[in-house]
Write a protein that holds these residues in place. Sequence first.
Motif, PDB file in Angstrom:
ATOM      1  N   ALA A 264     -12.034  -6.118 -18.133  1.00  0.00           N
ATOM      2  CA  ALA A 264     -12.414  -6.461 -16.761  1.00  0.00           C
ATOM      3  C   ALA A 264     -12.125  -5.306 -15.813  1.00  0.00           C
ATOM      4  N   ALA A 265     -11.054  -4.559 -16.055  1.00  0.00           N
ATOM      5  CA  ALA A 265     -10.676  -3.458 -15.177  1.00  0.00           C
ATOM      6  C   ALA A 265     -11.494  -2.199 -15.426  1.00  0.00           C
ATOM      7  N   CYS A 266     -12.054  -2.023 -16.586  1.00  0.00           N
ATOM      8  CA  CYS A 266     -12.800  -0.806 -16.917  1.00  0.00           C
ATOM      9  C   CYS A 266     -13.931  -0.514 -15.945  1.00  0.00           C
ATOM     10  N   PRO A 267     -14.751  -1.493 -15.595  1.00  0.00           N
ATOM     11  CA  PRO A 267     -15.799  -1.169 -14.619  1.00  0.00           C
ATOM     12  C   PRO A 267     -15.228  -0.675 -13.295  1.00  0.00           C
ATOM     13  N   LEU A 268     -14.073  -1.158 -12.879  1.00  0.00           N
ATOM     14  CA  LEU A 268     -13.457  -0.682 -11.651  1.00  0.00           C
ATOM     15  C   LEU A 268     -13.055   0.777 -11.777  1.00  0.00           C
ATOM     16  N   TRP A 269     -12.492   1.140 -12.936  1.00  0.00           N
ATOM     17  CA  TRP A 269     -12.139   2.541 -13.160  1.00  0.00           C
ATOM     18  C   TRP A 269     -13.391   3.410 -13.131  1.00  0.00           C
ATOM     19  N   ALA A 270     -14.459   2.935 -13.756  1.00  0.00           N
ATOM     20  CA  ALA A 270     -15.702   3.712 -13.791  1.00  0.00           C
ATOM     21  C   ALA A 270     -16.245   3.902 -12.382  1.00  0.00           C
ATOM     22  N   CYS A 271     -16.212   2.849 -11.565  1.00  0.00           N
ATOM     23  CA  CYS A 271     -16.691   2.959 -10.191  1.00  0.00           C
ATOM     24  C   CYS A 271     -15.846   3.936  -9.400  1.00  0.00           C
ATOM     25  N   ALA A 272     -14.531   3.890  -9.581  1.00  0.00           N
ATOM     26  CA  ALA A 272     -13.646   4.800  -8.855  1.00  0.00           C
ATOM     27  C   ALA A 272     -13.935   6.244  -9.243  1.00  0.00           C
ATOM     28  N   ALA A 273     -14.186   6.479 -10.520  1.00  0.00           N
ATOM     29  CA  ALA A 273     -14.488   7.838 -10.974  1.00  0.00           C
ATOM     30  C   ALA A 273     -15.799   8.321 -10.381  1.00  0.00           C
ATOM     31  N   VAL A 274     -16.809   7.456 -10.321  1.00  0.00           N
ATOM     32  CA  VAL A 274     -18.098   7.840  -9.746  1.00  0.00           C
ATOM     33  C   VAL A 274     -17.944   8.103  -8.257  1.00  0.00           C
ATOM     34  N   ALA A 275     -17.193   7.270  -7.545  1.00  0.00           N
ATOM     35  CA  ALA A 275     -17.028   7.406  -6.109  1.00  0.00           C
ATOM     36  C   ALA A 275     -16.332   8.720  -5.741  1.00  0.00           C
ATOM     37  N   GLN A 276     -15.499   9.241  -6.625  1.00  0.00           N
ATOM     38  CA  GLN A 276     -14.765  10.458  -6.325  1.00  0.00           C
ATOM     39  C   GLN A 276     -15.476  11.714  -6.813  1.00  0.00           C
ATOM     40  N   THR A 277     -16.602  11.570  -7.459  1.00  0.00           N
ATOM     41  CA  THR A 277     -17.339  12.724  -7.941  1.00  0.00           C
ATOM     42  C   THR A 277     -18.004  13.430  -6.765  1.00  0.00           C
ATOM     43  N   VAL A 278     -17.719  14.705  -6.594  1.00  0.00           N
ATOM     44  CA  VAL A 278     -18.283  15.485  -5.505  1.00  0.00           C
ATOM     45  C   VAL A 278     -19.475  16.273  -6.042  1.00  0.00           C
ATOM     46  N   PRO A 279     -20.647  16.096  -5.437  1.00  0.00           N
ATOM     47  CA  PRO A 279     -21.807  16.854  -5.910  1.00  0.00           C
ATOM     48  C   PRO A 279     -21.628  18.346  -5.634  1.00  0.00           C
ATOM     49  N   THR A 280     -22.041  19.170  -6.573  1.00  0.00           N
ATOM     50  CA  THR A 280     -21.917  20.621  -6.421  1.00  0.00           C
ATOM     51  C   THR A 280     -23.274  21.310  -6.380  1.00  0.00           C
ATOM     52  N   ASP A 281     -24.336  20.536  -6.260  1.00  0.00           N
ATOM     53  CA  ASP A 281     -25.692  21.083  -6.208  1.00  0.00           C
ATOM     54  C   ASP A 281     -25.938  21.723  -4.843  1.00  0.00           C
ATOM     55  N   LYS A 282     -26.108  23.040  -4.828  1.00  0.00           N
ATOM     56  CA  LYS A 282     -26.302  23.761  -3.565  1.00  0.00           C
ATOM     57  C   LYS A 282     -27.594  23.332  -2.862  1.00  0.00           C
ATOM     58  N   GLU A 283     -28.644  23.079  -3.628  1.00  0.00           N
ATOM     59  CA  GLU A 283     -29.905  22.642  -3.012  1.00  0.00           C
ATOM     60  C   GLU A 283     -29.740  21.301  -2.302  1.00  0.00           C
ATOM     61  N   GLN A 284     -28.938  20.429  -2.879  1.00  0.00           N
ATOM     62  CA  GLN A 284     -28.676  19.129  -2.267  1.00  0.00           C
ATOM     63  C   GLN A 284     -27.913  19.297  -0.951  1.00  0.00           C
ATOM     64  N   LEU A 285     -26.966  20.220  -0.921  1.00  0.00           N
ATOM     65  CA  LEU A 285     -26.193  20.473   0.290  1.00  0.00           C
ATOM     66  C   LEU A 285     -27.068  21.107   1.369  1.00  0.00           C
ATOM     67  N   VAL A 286     -27.915  22.035   0.998  1.00  0.00           N
ATOM     68  CA  VAL A 286     -28.855  22.630   1.953  1.00  0.00           C
ATOM     69  C   VAL A 286     -29.768  21.537   2.520  1.00  0.00           C
ATOM     70  N   ALA A 287     -30.244  20.656   1.663  1.00  0.00           N
ATOM     71  CA  ALA A 287     -31.100  19.557   2.110  1.00  0.00           C
ATOM     72  C   ALA A 287     -30.353  18.650   3.086  1.00  0.00           C
ATOM     73  N   ARG A 288     -29.068  18.406   2.837  1.00  0.00           N
ATOM     74  CA  ARG A 288     -28.269  17.570   3.737  1.00  0.00           C
ATOM     75  C   ARG A 288     -28.160  18.208   5.123  1.00  0.00           C
ATOM     76  N   VAL A 289     -27.878  19.516   5.169  1.00  0.00           N
ATOM     77  CA  VAL A 289     -27.762  20.213   6.456  1.00  0.00           C
ATOM     78  C   VAL A 289     -29.105  20.187   7.191  1.00  0.00           C
ATOM     79  N   LYS A 290     -30.186  20.441   6.477  1.00  0.00           N
ATOM     80  CA  LYS A 290     -31.507  20.394   7.117  1.00  0.00           C
ATOM     81  C   LYS A 290     -31.811  18.994   7.635  1.00  0.00           C
ATOM     82  N   HIS A 291     -31.446  17.972   6.872  1.00  0.00           N
ATOM     83  CA  HIS A 291     -31.649  16.588   7.301  1.00  0.00           C
ATOM     84  C   HIS A 291     -30.867  16.308   8.586  1.00  0.00           C
ATOM     85  N   ILE A 292     -29.602  16.711   8.612  1.00  0.00           N
ATOM     86  CA  ILE A 292     -28.762  16.493   9.798  1.00  0.00           C
ATOM     87  C   ILE A 292     -29.414  17.129  11.021  1.00  0.00           C
ATOM     88  N   TYR A 293     -29.756  18.399  10.913  1.00  0.00           N
ATOM     89  CA  TYR A 293     -30.297  19.103  12.074  1.00  0.00           C
ATOM     90  C   TYR A 293     -31.695  18.621  12.451  1.00  0.00           C
TER      91      TYR A 293
END
Length: 179
Positions: free
Chosen positions: A13-42
Motif C-alpha cells: 500500500a505504501a509503495c505507490p506513495l513512495w513512487a509518487c514522492a520520487a516522481v514529484a521530486q524529479t527535476v527536469p534537466t531538459d534545456k529546451e523545456q526550460l527555454v520553452a518555460r521562460v518563453k511561455h512566461i514572458y
Amino acid sequence: MMKTKILIVALLAACPLWACAAVAQTVPTDKEQLVARVKHIYNKVFAVYARAENDLSVLNDTNFDGLYCSDDWNQTVAKVTEKDSKNDDEIGFFDADYWVMGQDFSELSISDVAVESINGSRATVVMMLHNCGSATPVRLTMVYERGNWFIDDFCEDYDASGPDTTSWKNSMLNYLKEP
C-alpha cells in the motif's frame, strides 16, 4: 503468519506513495523545456503589458510574481513592500519594473533565450529583453519548485565574467538591511 501478511499489505500500500514522492521530486534537466518555460512566461507577461498600453489597471490586476516567481522571491518582495509602506515620504525601492527592465514599456519581446546551466533544482537562463527599442541582456535565476520552473532573480546588464552586481534580489536584500 498474520503479522507477515499485514506487513506485506502495508508495504504494498505504501509503495505507490513512495513512487509518487520520487516522481514529484524529479527535476527536469531538459534545456529546451526550460527555454520553452521562460518563453511561455514572458509571452504571458507581455500579452498583459500589451493590453496595459490602453489600460494600466490591468497590470495591477495581474500577479505575475505569484504566477511565475519563486516562493522566496515573493517573500522578499513582500518584505520590501512592507518596508516601503512605512516610508510615506519616499518613492520606495521599486522605481523601475524588473519584468520590462524599465519604467516605460512598448514593443516588448525577448530573444536569444539560452540555458547557461542547470544544477539540481537551480538553473541560469540568459536572454535579450527588448523594450522601447533597446535591448537589455538579462540573466534569470530559476528554481524548480511546485512542480515547475520559477524565476528566483532578475539580473540586468550582467557581466558574464563577473558577479551579478545588478541582481534585483540582492538589491532587495541589501535594501532590507538598511535602517
